[in-house]
Design a protein around this motif. Structure first.
Motif, PDB file in Angstrom:
ATOM      1  N   ASN A  39     -14.144 -40.643 -26.500  1.00  0.00           N
ATOM      2  CA  ASN A  39     -14.175 -39.872 -27.754  1.00  0.00           C
ATOM      3  C   ASN A  39     -12.792 -39.240 -27.947  1.00  0.00           C
ATOM      4  O   ASN A  39     -12.297 -38.449 -27.142  1.00  0.00           O
ATOM      5  CB  ASN A  39     -15.325 -38.820 -27.614  1.00  0.00           C
ATOM      6  N   PRO A  40     -12.154 -39.520 -29.013  1.00  0.00           N
ATOM      7  CA  PRO A  40     -10.734 -39.204 -29.397  1.00  0.00           C
ATOM      8  C   PRO A  40     -10.519 -37.443 -29.324  1.00  0.00           C
ATOM      9  O   PRO A  40      -9.454 -36.870 -29.085  1.00  0.00           O
ATOM     10  CB  PRO A  40     -10.295 -39.660 -30.635  1.00  0.00           C
ATOM     11  N   LEU A  41     -11.644 -36.738 -29.700  1.00  0.00           N
ATOM     12  CA  LEU A  41     -11.711 -35.304 -29.834  1.00  0.00           C
ATOM     13  C   LEU A  41     -10.590 -34.775 -30.597  1.00  0.00           C
ATOM     14  O   LEU A  41      -9.919 -33.796 -30.466  1.00  0.00           O
ATOM     15  CB  LEU A  41     -11.455 -34.976 -28.404  1.00  0.00           C
ATOM     16  N   ARG A  42     -10.261 -35.286 -31.721  1.00  0.00           N
ATOM     17  CA  ARG A  42      -9.191 -34.959 -32.577  1.00  0.00           C
ATOM     18  C   ARG A  42      -9.897 -34.495 -33.983  1.00  0.00           C
ATOM     19  O   ARG A  42      -9.283 -33.914 -34.802  1.00  0.00           O
ATOM     20  CB  ARG A  42      -8.361 -36.168 -33.108  1.00  0.00           C
ATOM     21  N   GLY A  43     -11.039 -34.765 -34.356  1.00  0.00           N
ATOM     22  CA  GLY A  43     -11.756 -34.126 -35.608  1.00  0.00           C
ATOM     23  C   GLY A  43     -12.988 -34.948 -35.795  1.00  0.00           C
ATOM     24  O   GLY A  43     -13.275 -36.087 -35.546  1.00  0.00           O
ATOM     25  N   LEU A  44     -13.919 -34.167 -36.461  1.00  0.00           N
ATOM     26  CA  LEU A  44     -15.367 -34.830 -36.877  1.00  0.00           C
ATOM     27  C   LEU A  44     -15.144 -35.874 -37.494  1.00  0.00           C
ATOM     28  O   LEU A  44     -15.870 -36.959 -37.124  1.00  0.00           O
ATOM     29  CB  LEU A  44     -16.170 -33.409 -37.337  1.00  0.00           C
ATOM     30  N   ALA A  45     -14.656 -36.016 -38.489  1.00  0.00           N
ATOM     31  CA  ALA A  45     -14.437 -37.158 -39.403  1.00  0.00           C
ATOM     32  C   ALA A  45     -14.048 -38.549 -38.924  1.00  0.00           C
ATOM     33  O   ALA A  45     -14.476 -39.530 -38.840  1.00  0.00           O
ATOM     34  CB  ALA A  45     -13.808 -36.950 -40.769  1.00  0.00           C
ATOM     35  N   SER A  46     -12.822 -38.035 -38.198  1.00  0.00           N
ATOM     36  CA  SER A  46     -12.234 -39.229 -37.552  1.00  0.00           C
ATOM     37  C   SER A  46     -12.758 -39.663 -36.101  1.00  0.00           C
ATOM     38  O   SER A  46     -12.893 -40.940 -36.293  1.00  0.00           O
ATOM     39  CB  SER A  46     -10.562 -38.965 -37.262  1.00  0.00           C
ATOM     40  N   ASP A  47     -13.344 -38.915 -35.691  1.00  0.00           N
ATOM     41  CA  ASP A  47     -14.092 -39.194 -34.364  1.00  0.00           C
ATOM     42  C   ASP A  47     -15.321 -39.895 -34.766  1.00  0.00           C
ATOM     43  O   ASP A  47     -15.706 -40.738 -33.854  1.00  0.00           O
ATOM     44  CB  ASP A  47     -14.182 -38.000 -33.543  1.00  0.00           C
ATOM     45  N   ALA A  48     -16.151 -39.463 -35.608  1.00  0.00           N
ATOM     46  CA  ALA A  48     -17.149 -40.309 -36.054  1.00  0.00           C
ATOM     47  C   ALA A  48     -17.179 -41.358 -36.438  1.00  0.00           C
ATOM     48  O   ALA A  48     -17.672 -42.543 -36.513  1.00  0.00           O
ATOM     49  CB  ALA A  48     -17.913 -39.435 -37.163  1.00  0.00           C
ATOM     50  N   ALA A  49     -16.046 -41.759 -37.362  1.00  0.00           N
ATOM     51  CA  ALA A  49     -15.476 -42.903 -37.998  1.00  0.00           C
ATOM     52  C   ALA A  49     -15.327 -43.844 -36.637  1.00  0.00           C
ATOM     53  O   ALA A  49     -15.520 -45.186 -36.970  1.00  0.00           O
ATOM     54  CB  ALA A  49     -14.092 -42.936 -38.650  1.00  0.00           C
ATOM     55  N   TYR A  50     -14.544 -43.386 -35.740  1.00  0.00           N
ATOM     56  CA  TYR A  50     -14.456 -44.301 -34.465  1.00  0.00           C
ATOM     57  C   TYR A  50     -15.704 -44.719 -33.894  1.00  0.00           C
ATOM     58  O   TYR A  50     -16.141 -45.775 -33.374  1.00  0.00           O
ATOM     59  CB  TYR A  50     -13.536 -43.430 -33.326  1.00  0.00           C
TER      60      TYR A  50
END
Length: 238
Positions: A39-50
């Motif tokens: 989990n990249p743990l960098r932000g809700l939108a970007s992590d969910a997209a990943y």
């Protein structure tokens, strides 16, 4: 295409995919296909997209499992077409348009909030951004009170930081409105107030299991119980 859903385990903040080791062992021993991506743990939108990207590239149905902040991610990523179920493990189940800060703010704060340590990380072309970890001395009591001390020392040293901005980002969707969900509430959680877990799970119409003395690190301390709930979801959706 397999009809047995593949389980995708999404870890939360202050942890990594190794925190699922005991759960993975249990699922594999029962023939359940499973992966635990980072989990990249960098932000809700970007992590969910990943997470959505990972799920969409799996042949056949997928059950998304989120621990802690990972619950917020599966809430959004769960709208992916081949996702057939959601499992929340001591996790946030957000509503559409809701942030972690908003949901938490409706309930008394957990000990986690006063034990966060701030760091910064570089952002290309911009000012450094803030990320947080749990203070090492507080980590055992806040995160893993029911895990052996020698293990918590390792977990504290290896924790992965979460971008502070993730607390204010809002969820763009709530997949539990159209997909079945299950939830495990950790009754002795000092990282997320158990009331936050209960509220989100009830609102989502989840099938709820509560483990009374479980810490936030319930996947580490009670992997059999966590895996059993996940297997319930797999059986119901397969």
């Amino acid at each position: 295409m397999s009809t047995t859903p593949t389980v995708v385990l999404v870890h939360g903040a202050f942890a990594d995919a190794a925190s699922w080791s005991g759960v993975i062992e249990e699922l594999q021993s029962h023939g359940v296909p499973v992966i635990a991506p980072p989990n990249p743990l960098r932000g809700l939108a970007s992590d969910a997209a990943y997470v959505a990207s990972v799920a969409s590239q799996i042949d056949g149905p997928v059950v998304l499992v989120g621990h802690s902040y990972g619950g917020a991610l599966i809430t959004v990523a769960g709208t992916t077409e081949n996702v057939v179920g959601l499992v929340y493990v001591a996790a946030y189940a957000l509503d559409e348009g809701e942030s972690l800060g908003e949901l938490q703010g409706r309930f008394p704060l957990s000990p986690l909030v006063s034990n966060l340590k701030q760091w910064t990380y570089p952002v290309p072309g911009g000012e450094p951004a803030v990320e947080v970890t749990i203070a090492e001395d507080a980590f055992p009591s806040v995160f893993a009170a029911d895990v052996p001390a020698e293990v918590t020392k390792i977990l504290a040293a290896a924790q992965r930081p979460l971008a502070a901005a993730a607390f204010e980002e809002t969820a763009s969707a709530a997949a539990w409105k159209t997909k079945p969900s299950w939830a495990l509430v950790a009754g002795a959680d000092n990282a997320i107030n158990p009331e936050v877990e209960r509220f989100g799970a009830k609102r989502a119409g989840a099938t709820i299991v509560e483990i009374e003395g479980a810490s936030h690190a319930v996947a580490v301390s009670q992997p059999k119980a966590v895996a059993e709930l996940i297997r319930d979801a797999v059986r119901a959706t397969g």
